[in-house]
Scaffold this motif. Structure first.
Motif, mmCIF file in Angstrom:
data_model
loop_
_atom_site.group_PDB
_atom_site.id
_atom_site.type_symbol
_atom_site.label_atom_id
_atom_site.label_comp_id
_atom_site.label_asym_id
_atom_site.label_seq_id
_atom_site.Cartn_x
_atom_site.Cartn_y
_atom_site.Cartn_z
ATOM 1 N N TRP A 79 36.244 -7.923 30.618
ATOM 2 C CA TRP A 79 35.998 -6.482 30.977
ATOM 3 C C TRP A 79 37.307 -6.103 32.075
ATOM 4 C CZ3 TRP A 79 32.171 -9.856 30.109
ATOM 5 C CH2 TRP A 79 31.042 -9.438 29.294
ATOM 6 N N TYR A 86 38.385 -0.315 30.267
ATOM 7 C CA TYR A 86 37.991 1.023 30.750
ATOM 8 C C TYR A 86 39.195 1.851 31.150
ATOM 9 C CZ TYR A 86 33.267 -1.340 31.055
ATOM 10 O OH TYR A 86 32.027 -1.992 30.820
ATOM 11 N N GLN A 121 30.584 -0.489 36.158
ATOM 12 C CA GLN A 121 30.592 -0.088 34.909
ATOM 13 C C GLN A 121 30.329 -1.417 34.027
ATOM 14 O OE1 GLN A 121 33.021 0.573 36.846
ATOM 15 N NE2 GLN A 121 33.260 2.771 36.649
ATOM 16 N N SER A 143 26.610 -2.428 34.594
ATOM 17 C CA SER A 143 25.445 -1.494 34.379
ATOM 18 C C SER A 143 24.624 -1.359 33.146
ATOM 19 C CB SER A 143 26.393 -0.044 34.120
ATOM 20 O OG SER A 143 25.488 1.051 33.808
ATOM 21 N N ASN A 190 25.236 0.808 30.148
ATOM 22 C CA ASN A 190 26.395 0.721 29.486
ATOM 23 C C ASN A 190 26.270 -0.145 28.248
ATOM 24 O OD1 ASN A 190 28.999 0.343 28.487
ATOM 25 N ND2 ASN A 190 29.898 0.197 30.459
ATOM 26 N N GLU A 191 26.367 0.155 27.031
ATOM 27 C CA GLU A 191 26.381 -0.581 25.737
ATOM 28 C C GLU A 191 27.309 -1.796 25.917
ATOM 29 O OE1 GLU A 191 28.273 1.081 21.774
ATOM 30 O OE2 GLU A 191 27.024 2.449 22.715
ATOM 31 N N ASN A 192 28.634 -1.505 26.403
ATOM 32 C CA ASN A 192 29.288 -2.558 26.443
ATOM 33 C C ASN A 192 29.263 -3.574 27.826
ATOM 34 O OD1 ASN A 192 30.634 -2.332 23.894
ATOM 35 N ND2 ASN A 192 31.817 -0.536 24.974
ATOM 36 N N SER A 193 28.078 -3.407 28.477
ATOM 37 C CA SER A 193 27.899 -4.268 29.680
ATOM 38 C C SER A 193 27.927 -5.441 29.416
ATOM 39 C CB SER A 193 27.003 -3.755 30.380
ATOM 40 O OG SER A 193 25.504 -3.827 30.100
#
Length: 87
Positions: free
Chosen positions: A32, A63, A73, A76, A79-82
């Motif tokens: 990430w 991001y 982020q 989180s 957040n679907e990509n967390s």
């Protein structure tokens, strides 16, 4: 042989420069990273991930417009990509 790691999550990291492939084989790896990170350049992480895609189960969540501080982020729960949803 089972892989040493099942998952590897790297948030705002500079990447790995030497790969111990047996330890990483079979592991899910995700980075990430903020595209405006001035601590560890996004382009270096992106290049590393792209060069390893044929060897490892690896991907990158970027991001757009964010700098180095993307922990809120990345971690989180909404957040679907967390990190948590990835696990």
């Amino acid at each position: 042989n089972k892989p040493f790691f099942k998952t590897i999550g790297v948030v705002c990291g500079k990447g790995i420069t030497k790969i111990n492939y047996p330890a990483f084989e079979g592991a899910k790896i995700r980075f990430w990273h903020g595209t405006n990170d001035n601590v560890f350049l996004f382009s270096a992480v992106e290049r590393f991930v792209n060069t390893q895609k044929g060897n490892l189960n690896i991907d990158l969540v970027s991001y757009q417009g964010h700098g180095h501080n993307i922990w809120p982020q990345a971690y989180s729960a909404v957040n679907e990509n967390s990190y948590w949803n990835w696990l």
